[in-house]
Every structure is written in C-alpha cells, then in structure tokens.
Design a protein around this motif. Structure first.
Motif, PDB file in Angstrom:
ATOM      1  N   ALA A  30       0.856  -1.202   0.000  1.00 39.12           N
ATOM      2  CA  ALA A  30       0.000   0.000   0.000  1.00 39.12           C
ATOM      3  C   ALA A  30       0.884   1.241   0.000  1.00 39.12           C
ATOM      4  O   ALA A  30       0.700   2.160  -0.803  1.00 39.12           O
ATOM      5  CB  ALA A  30      -0.925   0.000   1.203  1.00 39.12           C
ATOM      6  N   THR A  93       1.130   6.250  -9.927  1.00 34.24           N
ATOM      7  CA  THR A  93       0.763   5.323 -10.997  1.00 34.24           C
ATOM      8  C   THR A  93      -0.612   5.650 -11.576  1.00 34.24           C
ATOM      9  O   THR A  93      -0.815   5.605 -12.787  1.00 34.24           O
ATOM     10  CB  THR A  93       0.755   3.879 -10.442  1.00 34.24           C
ATOM     11  N   THR A  94      -1.554   5.978 -10.700  1.00 35.47           N
ATOM     12  CA  THR A  94      -2.916   6.261 -11.172  1.00 35.47           C
ATOM     13  C   THR A  94      -2.902   7.408 -12.165  1.00 35.47           C
ATOM     14  O   THR A  94      -3.524   7.335 -13.236  1.00 35.47           O
ATOM     15  CB  THR A  94      -3.820   6.617  -9.975  1.00 35.47           C
ATOM     16  N   HIS A 121      -4.986  -3.842 -11.199  1.00 36.80           N
ATOM     17  CA  HIS A 121      -5.517  -2.893 -10.211  1.00 36.80           C
ATOM     18  C   HIS A 121      -6.568  -2.032 -10.924  1.00 36.80           C
ATOM     19  O   HIS A 121      -6.483  -1.830 -12.145  1.00 36.80           O
ATOM     20  CB  HIS A 121      -4.329  -2.030  -9.763  1.00 36.80           C
ATOM     21  N   ASN A 173      -0.658  -6.473  -7.336  1.00 38.77           N
ATOM     22  CA  ASN A 173      -0.649  -5.967  -5.959  1.00 38.77           C
ATOM     23  C   ASN A 173      -1.447  -6.851  -5.012  1.00 38.77           C
ATOM     24  O   ASN A 173      -1.126  -6.962  -3.831  1.00 38.77           O
ATOM     25  CB  ASN A 173      -1.213  -4.539  -5.896  1.00 38.77           C
ATOM     26  N   ASP A 199       2.403  -1.430 -15.938  1.00 45.19           N
ATOM     27  CA  ASP A 199       2.164  -0.863 -14.612  1.00 45.19           C
ATOM     28  C   ASP A 199       3.221  -1.464 -13.679  1.00 45.19           C
ATOM     29  O   ASP A 199       3.162  -2.643 -13.332  1.00 45.19           O
ATOM     30  CB  ASP A 199       0.736  -1.241 -14.177  1.00 45.19           C
ATOM     31  N   ALA A 201       3.906  -0.399 -10.568  1.00 49.25           N
ATOM     32  CA  ALA A 201       3.717   0.066  -9.181  1.00 49.25           C
ATOM     33  C   ALA A 201       4.284  -0.918  -8.166  1.00 49.25           C
ATOM     34  O   ALA A 201       4.869  -0.520  -7.156  1.00 49.25           O
ATOM     35  CB  ALA A 201       2.228   0.295  -8.904  1.00 49.25           C
ATOM     36  N   GLN A 202       4.113  -2.226  -8.452  1.00 43.35           N
ATOM     37  CA  GLN A 202       4.568  -3.216  -7.470  1.00 43.35           C
ATOM     38  C   GLN A 202       5.865  -3.895  -7.884  1.00 43.35           C
ATOM     39  O   GLN A 202       6.339  -4.790  -7.181  1.00 43.35           O
ATOM     40  CB  GLN A 202       3.480  -4.286  -7.239  1.00 43.35           C
ATOM     41  N   SER A 222       4.848   4.392  -8.794  1.00 48.22           N
ATOM     42  CA  SER A 222       4.625   5.376  -7.726  1.00 48.22           C
ATOM     43  C   SER A 222       5.866   5.458  -6.848  1.00 48.22           C
ATOM     44  O   SER A 222       6.450   4.422  -6.505  1.00 48.22           O
ATOM     45  CB  SER A 222       3.454   4.943  -6.833  1.00 48.22           C
ATOM     46  N   HIS A 224       5.856   6.481  -3.687  1.00 47.30           N
ATOM     47  CA  HIS A 224       5.580   6.213  -2.266  1.00 47.30           C
ATOM     48  C   HIS A 224       5.650   4.740  -1.894  1.00 47.30           C
ATOM     49  O   HIS A 224       5.681   4.412  -0.708  1.00 47.30           O
ATOM     50  CB  HIS A 224       4.222   6.799  -1.861  1.00 47.30           C
ATOM     51  N   LYS A 225       5.652   3.859  -2.896  1.00 45.46           N
ATOM     52  CA  LYS A 225       5.790   2.426  -2.587  1.00 45.46           C
ATOM     53  C   LYS A 225       7.251   2.019  -2.574  1.00 45.46           C
ATOM     54  O   LYS A 225       7.578   0.862  -2.350  1.00 45.46           O
ATOM     55  CB  LYS A 225       5.026   1.598  -3.620  1.00 45.46           C
ATOM     56  N   ARG A 359      -3.084  -5.258   5.087  1.00 45.19           N
ATOM     57  CA  ARG A 359      -4.261  -4.730   4.392  1.00 45.19           C
ATOM     58  C   ARG A 359      -5.273  -5.855   4.239  1.00 45.19           C
ATOM     59  O   ARG A 359      -4.897  -7.008   3.999  1.00 45.19           O
ATOM     60  CB  ARG A 359      -3.885  -4.162   3.021  1.00 45.19           C
ATOM     61  N   CYS A 364      -8.389  -2.990  -4.203  1.00 41.94           N
ATOM     62  CA  CYS A 364      -8.635  -2.299  -5.497  1.00 41.94           C
ATOM     63  C   CYS A 364      -8.479  -3.252  -6.675  1.00 41.94           C
ATOM     64  O   CYS A 364      -7.997  -2.866  -7.759  1.00 41.94           O
ATOM     65  CB  CYS A 364      -7.734  -1.075  -5.675  1.00 41.94           C
ATOM     66  N   ARG A 379      -3.772  -9.399   3.355  1.00 43.65           N
ATOM     67  CA  ARG A 379      -2.545  -9.299   2.558  1.00 43.65           C
ATOM     68  C   ARG A 379      -1.399  -8.774   3.412  1.00 43.65           C
ATOM     69  O   ARG A 379      -1.473  -7.689   3.964  1.00 43.65           O
ATOM     70  CB  ARG A 379      -2.771  -8.344   1.383  1.00 43.65           C
TER      71      ARG A 379
HETATM   72  N1  C6P Z   1      -1.901  -0.248  -4.895  1.00 43.61           N
HETATM   73  C1  C6P Z   1      -2.260  -1.338  -2.767  1.00 43.61           C
HETATM   74  O1  C6P Z   1      -2.508  -1.343  -1.563  1.00 43.61           O
HETATM   75  P1  C6P Z   1      -1.220   4.863  -6.675  1.00 43.61           P
HETATM   76  O2  C6P Z   1      -2.344   4.750  -5.708  1.00 43.61           O
HETATM   77  O3  C6P Z   1      -1.546   5.778  -7.809  1.00 43.61           O
HETATM   78  O4  C6P Z   1       0.099   5.142  -6.054  1.00 43.61           O
HETATM   79  O5  C6P Z   1      -1.042   3.391  -7.320  1.00 43.61           O
HETATM   80  C2  C6P Z   1      -2.123   2.737  -7.926  1.00 43.61           C
HETATM   81  C3  C6P Z   1      -1.747   1.331  -8.221  1.00 43.61           C
HETATM   82  C4  C6P Z   1      -1.661   0.903  -9.536  1.00 43.61           C
HETATM   83  N2  C6P Z   1      -1.237  -0.328  -9.855  1.00 43.61           N
HETATM   84  C5  C6P Z   1      -0.887  -1.216  -8.917  1.00 43.61           C
HETATM   85  C6  C6P Z   1      -0.394  -2.572  -9.329  1.00 43.61           C
HETATM   86  C7  C6P Z   1      -0.954  -0.851  -7.559  1.00 43.61           C
HETATM   87  O6  C6P Z   1      -0.603  -1.730  -6.623  1.00 43.61           O
HETATM   88  C8  C6P Z   1      -1.430   0.433  -7.196  1.00 43.61           C
HETATM   89  C9  C6P Z   1      -1.609   0.815  -5.756  1.00 43.61           C
HETATM   90  C10 C6P Z   1      -2.017  -0.030  -3.462  1.00 43.61           C
HETATM   91  O7  C6P Z   1      -2.196  -2.373  -3.419  1.00 43.61           O
HETATM   92  C11 C6P Z   1      -3.032   1.000  -3.082  1.00 43.61           C
HETATM   93  S1  C6P Z   1      -4.637   0.623  -3.700  1.00 43.61           S
END
Ligand code: C6P
Length: 406
Positions: A30, A93-94, A121, A173, A199, A201-202, A222, A224-225, A359, A364, A379
């Motif tokens: 998260a 990422t969003t 996601h 994720n 994507d 993000a993870q 992102s 912040h991850k 979590r 999502c 998770r």
């Molecule tokens: N998943 C999780 O708890 P943002 O919120 O914009 O930083 O990232 C969105 C996003 C997009 N793709 C993937 C694969 C992600 O995991 C996430 C963010 C977090 O799993 C928050 S919902």
C-alpha cells in the motif's frame, strides 16, 4: 548478508508501539515507510531551497531546478531510460495510467481493442474503460487460472490488427504474482502494432527495471511504494511516442508560445508537466533511489523473497488457511484467508490490536476477488526492513485470530 538492525534504525517510524505492541508494519504494497535520509532531503528542500522550478532567475529557483533535474537523471538511470526527458514526473501510478489513456484517445476508433488482464488494479482497468467510452473501442481481458496465473494462449487469440493497446502490470498488488511481461511484450510486438504499457507500481520497489531491454512503450510507477514521499510518481515513455502524442493537462510551463490565436507546446518532458510540480517530493524520490542503490537491489529482492517463503511456509501449516496464487511465481506479497472464519477485515482488526499492520479487503482488484468468489483477502506485504521475527508475530497473530473467530 546485510545488517537489518542498521537498516531499521534508518526508519524512525518503525520504532514505536501501536496498541501497546511493537509495530509490525506489513502493508508495504500500500505504501512503504520512508528512511530518514529521504525525510531529511525533503525537509532540507522546504527549509533551505523552496522555490518554483524552471521559471525563476533567482538563486533558489535555480538551485531547486538543478536538484529536481538531478533527481530526474537518477530516475533515468534507475529504469535505464535512454534519455532523461523520457522521464515525466507525475503524482503516482494512477495519474500516469490516466494520462496515457487520455493522450491515446485520437489513436483509437470504434471496434479497436485494448488488452488488459484479470490481475489488474482498478487504476489499470477504469482509465481504459473510459477510453473505450470515448472511442467505441473494446476491452479484452486475459483470464487467469486457479493459481492466478495469466492464460497467455488467450493473448495469442486476442492479438490482431485491431489491438491498439496492451496494458498489464509486472507484479500483481493483490497476489504478488510476477507476470511474464517479457513474453507478453514479445508476443504483442510480433502480432500487432499496439502501444505497450507496463504498470510497475509493485515491481519498481523490488526489481531492477530496464525499460530499454523490456522494450515497453510506457512504464509507470509510484514513488511512495519505494521509500519516497506520497504524491510522487513516474511516467516513462519512449521519445518518439511522447513527441507524437498530444499533451494531457494544459497550463504553465508546458507551452512554447501561447496566444489567443493558438498555443505551441514545449518539448519533452515539460509538455507533460503542466503546472507547479511536487518539487520537494520529486527531489526526495531521488534520495529514495539513492537509498535503494546503497542497500542494493539484489539484497532487497533476496531478502523479500526469503521473507515471503518463510511466511508462506508457516502460514500454510495453519489448518483451513488458503493462500491465493500459492503456486505462482510471486514477490513481496502473501494474500490469504482463514476459511470459515468470517471476513478478512475481522482478521485484520485482530492483528491490528497486536500492532500488526496488514491490508484487508479487495485491494482495489475486485475482478480478482470475484474470480475467487471472495469479498477480500488478508494481505501481508514486505519491505527490506521486515524481519523473520515479524513474520513469526504475524503467524502467531493469525493463529490467535482463528481461535477467536471460530
Ligand atoms: N496499490 C495497494 O494497496 P497509486 O495509488 O496511484 O500510487 O497506485 C495505484 C496502483 C496501480 N497499480 C498497482 C499494481 C498498484 O498496486 C497500485 C496501488 C495499493 O495495493 C493502493 S490501492
């Protein structure tokens, strides 16, 4: 070998009690915690450097600009982009995925197709649904099997001259499954002219990323991850594609000339960075990349994989506990339920009373939950600072939750 206590000492936030128990932070998918080096850079920006970038002749503005552009080059190196101007600062990422879906609008027409997967996601579903609404294009979804593994023979069937976009995550994720993006990209290149969007993000927090080797058109993640502040993110796009596509937001700094007769746009990356950016956050993202570099990406990956293996082995010894994606290639995440003991949030609440942050819910990713016919999962997700003792606490906590809920 690395000194985990030394790493933990860099994260002040970890050294606290929650609900009277030492904090066990296992919600890193998260958002990760931030090391002091990142917080110091962020703080230094606001205490010594704060000024708007790219628009001031004065010293502070020039220093802030230099620092932010240095950070852009760190990101360039981090993902091995060919040019620094292919690195666009976003707020996450969003935003990156929405930006791409928006700027592709003119490239799609009725009955064109966009391929995504069941493991996405919502951020990699809804922007494409909106694009379909704008253009009349259709969404095709690569299904998964009972282990959560993508059924790539469907990709073979779906790919055609109608395919305009293929957008998938590198790591799920909700389940932590590592998707075979090399294979997906190779198949897509061979059988279509589609734009390829990854994507990350993870994956960016855990893997070495090489966008040139990967040969994707876009890669988003992102900050912040991966130990950087919230409100930071990156969109990578290939130069020729970003130059060809229209801007997203209009506003300050994205223009070359602006008059009531019309506007011409700035070059990359500024064409896609309208308005005042998150300067402090973007600079601190560079510090997060320095942190990852110092620890070493292979150290991070090996440690997190060892934690995952250790956690999964112990959790599976608990009767009536189901791990989702158990047999798939995974990283950083274990997603599970105690069968016959109510909903995942009950388990999460009991764990929270023990200071353990996980979590719960659908993460999502409602289509994945629908596939498994569940409302959600518990998770646990890992970062470099997590210890094996923390996994022991998690396992004890889950056993206690099972006793309380059955
Ligand atoms: N998943 C999780 O708890 P943002 O919120 O914009 O930083 O990232 C969105 C996003 C997009 N793709 C993937 C694969 C992600 O995991 C996430 C963010 C977090 O799993 C928050 S919902």
């Amino acid at each position: 070998m690395f000194d985990i206590q030394e790493i933990r000492s860099q994260f002040t936030i970890l050294n606290q009690q929650v609900n009277g128990k030492p904090l066990v932070y296992l919600d890193n998918a998260a958002t990760s915690q931030k090391p002091n080096s990142v917080l110091e850079v962020w703080n230094k920006y606001y205490t010594e450097l704060n000024a708007n970038v790219h628009r001031g002749i004065h010293t502070l503005s020039q220093l802030a600009t230099e620092e932010m552009e240095l950070s852009r080059r760190k990101v360039q190196k981090f993902i091995n982009a060919k040019h620094d101007f292919e690195v666009i600062f976003t707020k996450g990422t969003t935003e990156g995925l929405n930006l791409i879906a928006y700027i592709l609008t003119q490239k799609l027409k009725k009955d064109d197709e966009i391929i995504i997967s069941y493991l996405e996601h919502h951020s990699n579903i809804v922007p494409w649904q909106l694009l379909c609404e704008r253009t009349g294009a259709k969404l095709r979804v690569i299904p998964i099997d009972e282990n959560g593994i993508l059924q790539l023979d469907y990709l073979d069937q779906y790919l055609s001259e109608k395919t305009k976009v293929v957008s998938v995550n590198q790591v799920s994720n909700a389940l932590g499954i590592v998707n075979p993006i090399e294979e997906i990209i190779a198949k897509t290149r061979k059988n279509s002219d589609a734009y390829i969007v990854i994507d990350g993000a993870q994956s960016a927090p855990h893997f070495t990323i090489d966008v040139q080797k990967m040969d994707c058109d876009f890669f988003v993640f992102s900050g912040h991850k991966m130990y950087a502040p919230m409100g930071t993110g990156i969109l990578y796009g290939k130069q020729e594609i970003l130059e060809d596509l229209p801007p997203f937001h209009g506003g300050g700094e994205m223009i070359a000339t602006c008059s009531f007769d019309g506007t011409t746009y700035a070059g990359l990356p500024f064409k896609y960075e309208a308005g005042t950016p998150n300067v402090g956050g973007n600079i601190a993202l560079g510090a997060a990349i320095d942190f990852i570099g110092k620890v070493g990406q292979s150290t991070i990956q090996n440690h997190e994989n060892a934690l995952l293996e250790y956690a999964q082995r112990q959790l599976l010894e608990i009767e009536n506990l189901k791990v989702y994606g158990e047999k798939a290639n995974r990283t950083g995440v274990v997603s599970f339920n105690l069968e016959g003991t109510g909903i995942s949030s009950d388990v999460g609440m009991i764990l929270d009373k023990m200071g353990i942050a996980v979590r719960t819910g659908h993460h999502c990713t409602q289509p994945i939950m629908d596939f498994f016919n569940i409302a959600g999962t518990v998770r646990a997700s890992f970062a470099i600072y997590n210890t094996f003792e923390e996994i022991d606490s998690l396992v004890e906590g889950v056993k206690k939750a099972q006793r309380m809920l059955s």
